[in-house]
Scaffold this motif. Structure first.
Motif, PDB file in Angstrom:
ATOM      1  N   PRO A 141     -84.083  25.949  59.612  1.00 24.01           N
ATOM      2  CA  PRO A 141     -85.323  26.013  58.818  1.00 24.01           C
ATOM      3  C   PRO A 141     -85.065  25.651  57.361  1.00 24.01           C
ATOM      4  O   PRO A 141     -83.965  25.821  56.847  1.00 24.01           O
ATOM      5  CB  PRO A 141     -85.776  27.463  58.980  1.00 24.01           C
ATOM      6  N   GLY A 142     -86.123  25.163  56.712  1.00 27.56           N
ATOM      7  CA  GLY A 142     -86.026  24.792  55.298  1.00 27.56           C
ATOM      8  C   GLY A 142     -86.772  23.508  55.028  1.00 27.56           C
ATOM      9  O   GLY A 142     -86.966  22.673  55.931  1.00 27.56           O
ATOM     10  N   LEU A 143     -87.198  23.325  53.769  1.00 29.24           N
ATOM     11  CA  LEU A 143     -87.968  22.148  53.404  1.00 29.24           C
ATOM     12  C   LEU A 143     -87.161  20.869  53.543  1.00 29.24           C
ATOM     13  O   LEU A 143     -87.675  19.840  53.990  1.00 29.24           O
ATOM     14  CB  LEU A 143     -88.483  22.288  51.965  1.00 29.24           C
ATOM     15  N   LEU A 144     -85.891  20.890  53.138  1.00 38.20           N
ATOM     16  CA  LEU A 144     -85.077  19.680  53.198  1.00 38.20           C
ATOM     17  C   LEU A 144     -84.944  19.176  54.626  1.00 38.20           C
ATOM     18  O   LEU A 144     -85.111  17.979  54.891  1.00 38.20           O
ATOM     19  CB  LEU A 144     -83.697  19.950  52.598  1.00 38.20           C
ATOM     20  N   ASN A 145     -84.657  20.071  55.560  1.00 36.38           N
ATOM     21  CA  ASN A 145     -84.532  19.672  56.966  1.00 36.38           C
ATOM     22  C   ASN A 145     -85.880  19.222  57.532  1.00 36.38           C
ATOM     23  O   ASN A 145     -85.929  18.341  58.401  1.00 36.38           O
ATOM     24  CB  ASN A 145     -83.981  20.826  57.789  1.00 36.38           C
ATOM     25  N   PHE A 146     -86.965  19.809  57.035  1.00 38.05           N
ATOM     26  CA  PHE A 146     -88.294  19.364  57.443  1.00 38.05           C
ATOM     27  C   PHE A 146     -88.537  17.923  56.997  1.00 38.05           C
ATOM     28  O   PHE A 146     -89.057  17.099  57.759  1.00 38.05           O
ATOM     29  CB  PHE A 146     -89.344  20.296  56.856  1.00 38.05           C
ATOM     30  N   PHE A 147     -88.142  17.587  55.773  1.00 39.91           N
ATOM     31  CA  PHE A 147     -88.300  16.222  55.280  1.00 39.91           C
ATOM     32  C   PHE A 147     -87.418  15.240  56.054  1.00 39.91           C
ATOM     33  O   PHE A 147     -87.828  14.115  56.335  1.00 39.91           O
ATOM     34  CB  PHE A 147     -87.950  16.164  53.789  1.00 39.91           C
ATOM     35  N   ILE A 148     -86.214  15.666  56.383  1.00 38.63           N
ATOM     36  CA  ILE A 148     -85.319  14.806  57.170  1.00 38.63           C
ATOM     37  C   ILE A 148     -85.925  14.514  58.542  1.00 38.63           C
ATOM     38  O   ILE A 148     -85.898  13.377  59.026  1.00 38.63           O
ATOM     39  CB  ILE A 148     -83.934  15.468  57.316  1.00 38.63           C
ATOM     40  N   ALA A 149     -86.493  15.541  59.172  1.00 40.26           N
ATOM     41  CA  ALA A 149     -87.118  15.356  60.483  1.00 40.26           C
ATOM     42  C   ALA A 149     -88.312  14.407  60.393  1.00 40.26           C
ATOM     43  O   ALA A 149     -88.493  13.535  61.262  1.00 40.26           O
ATOM     44  CB  ALA A 149     -87.548  16.707  61.052  1.00 40.26           C
ATOM     45  N   LEU A 150     -89.113  14.545  59.350  1.00 37.31           N
ATOM     46  CA  LEU A 150     -90.249  13.641  59.176  1.00 37.31           C
ATOM     47  C   LEU A 150     -89.796  12.201  58.982  1.00 37.31           C
ATOM     48  O   LEU A 150     -90.364  11.272  59.558  1.00 37.31           O
ATOM     49  CB  LEU A 150     -91.093  14.086  57.981  1.00 37.31           C
ATOM     50  N   ALA A 151     -88.772  12.001  58.134  1.00 36.99           N
ATOM     51  CA  ALA A 151     -88.273  10.646  57.899  1.00 36.99           C
ATOM     52  C   ALA A 151     -87.724  10.032  59.180  1.00 36.99           C
ATOM     53  O   ALA A 151     -87.878   8.827  59.423  1.00 36.99           O
ATOM     54  CB  ALA A 151     -87.197  10.666  56.817  1.00 36.99           C
ATOM     55  N   PHE A 152     -87.102  10.862  60.005  1.00 37.47           N
ATOM     56  CA  PHE A 152     -86.512  10.371  61.248  1.00 37.47           C
ATOM     57  C   PHE A 152     -87.579   9.956  62.263  1.00 37.47           C
ATOM     58  O   PHE A 152     -87.362   9.037  63.055  1.00 37.47           O
ATOM     59  CB  PHE A 152     -85.625  11.465  61.852  1.00 37.47           C
ATOM     60  N   VAL A 153     -88.732  10.606  62.214  1.00 38.89           N
ATOM     61  CA  VAL A 153     -89.771  10.367  63.217  1.00 38.89           C
ATOM     62  C   VAL A 153     -90.880   9.448  62.704  1.00 38.89           C
ATOM     63  O   VAL A 153     -91.314   8.524  63.407  1.00 38.89           O
ATOM     64  CB  VAL A 153     -90.377  11.711  63.687  1.00 38.89           C
ATOM     65  N   ALA A 154     -91.337   9.663  61.467  1.00 39.39           N
ATOM     66  CA  ALA A 154     -92.576   9.034  61.004  1.00 39.39           C
ATOM     67  C   ALA A 154     -92.416   7.588  60.574  1.00 39.39           C
ATOM     68  O   ALA A 154     -93.423   6.871  60.465  1.00 39.39           O
ATOM     69  CB  ALA A 154     -93.164   9.845  59.843  1.00 39.39           C
ATOM     70  N   TRP A 155     -91.193   7.099  60.303  1.00 44.37           N
ATOM     71  CA  TRP A 155     -91.046   5.724  59.832  1.00 44.37           C
ATOM     72  C   TRP A 155     -91.457   4.707  60.890  1.00 44.37           C
ATOM     73  O   TRP A 155     -91.845   3.577  60.562  1.00 44.37           O
ATOM     74  CB  TRP A 155     -89.603   5.468  59.392  1.00 44.37           C
TER      75      TRP A 155
END
Length: 282
Positions: A141-155
């Motif tokens: 959990p955490g904002l940084l890991n949330f951003f990493i997950a979004l970058a990995f999926v949303a691009w």
């Protein structure tokens, strides 16, 4: 006479839609609130005051206090910083990565285009939130890991959108003229192709910011995003649900803030989409 005639014959730029102006002003207002929150907020958002816990809205505490006496109004103001940061950090990396890949894929085609389409099909086979939740669950959990997950999926979505726009304009006369004049592929891509294909992408990015904000609030609610005591709207809503009957204000005001910013971004994205279609038709 000739000057008057030329002035009369000059095309007039259509005014911006009223809804776009209003939505842009509303989102801009939230941006100002986030920037000036340290000066607007009457209290420290993390200051604990157990003596004044669970106080109803009053002249002293406009939005009341939470279960440990923190001022809800101050936390809502500071929460705008976190949620707008989530919108920016959750959209910008996928936008950059997807635009780069989609630009190259749509312009050159071939093997890169084939790999991109297979990646898109593979990613689209899983629900978006489930895939992001799985990645955050692995990373923690955490904002940084949330951003990493979004970058990995949303691009992938941005890449597919840019690819479609590039394929629509790469055969245009101005692109062919640039090639005939001997411009390099880099100059042609970034000076002639990308500016004419980027309007719908920006409009989609603004609309996507709403999903990112709601996803961030949802993950904060589940304890997988922003972590307490950080003043984030999703975390505040999650804290307030335990006291909903006796202190409805704890989760109501951050919920209204999230809804208002989300609606502003939705109308702003719709206005930009309508504007880009008007200019494309012209």
């Amino acid at each position: 006479m000739s000057l008057d005639a030329s002035a009369n014959s000059a095309p007039e730029r259509a005014p911006l839609p009223l809804g776009l102006v209003v939505a842009g002003g509303f989102v801009g207002l939230w941006v100002l609130v986030a920037l000036f929150a340290p000066w607007i907020a009457p209290y420290d958002p993390n200051a604990v005051d157990i003596v004044h816990a669970l106080q109803a809205p009053s002249a002293e505490h406009w939005f009341g206090t939470d279960q440990v006496g923190r001022d809800v109004f101050s936390r809502v103001l500071f929460g705008a910083q976190i949620d707008l940061l989530m919108c920016l950090a959750g959209v910008l990396p996928p936008l950059i990565i997807g635009t780069t890949v989609g630009l190259v894929s749509g312009y050159y085609g071939g093997f890169i285009d084939t790999v991109l389409m297979r990646l898109y099909d593979l990613t689209a086979a899983f629900p978006f939130f489930v895939l992001v939740l799985a990645i955050v669950g692995v990373l923690g959990p955490g904002l940084l890991n949330f951003f990493i997950a979004l970058a990995f999926v949303a691009w992938i979505t941005y890449a597919r959108l840019v690819r479609a726009e590039v394929m629509a304009v790469r055969g245009s006369e101005y692109v062919q003229a640039a090639k005939c004049l001997g411009f390099s592929d880099r100059v042609t891509l970034f000076r002639h192709v990308l500016p004419n294909a980027f309007g719908p992408v920006i409009a989609y990015a603004v609309s996507d910011a709403v999903l990112v904000m709601l996803a961030g609030a949802s993950f904060g609610f589940l304890g997988m995003g922003a972590q307490p005591p950080l003043a984030e709207w999703g975390v505040m809503i999650a804290d307030g649900t335990r006291f909903l009957r006796q202190a409805w204000w704890i989760c109501t005001f951050p919920g209204l803030a999230a809804i208002s910013l989300g609606l502003g971004l939705i109308f702003l994205g719709d206005g930009l989409t309508h504007l880009s279609r008007q200019r494309a038709a012209a």
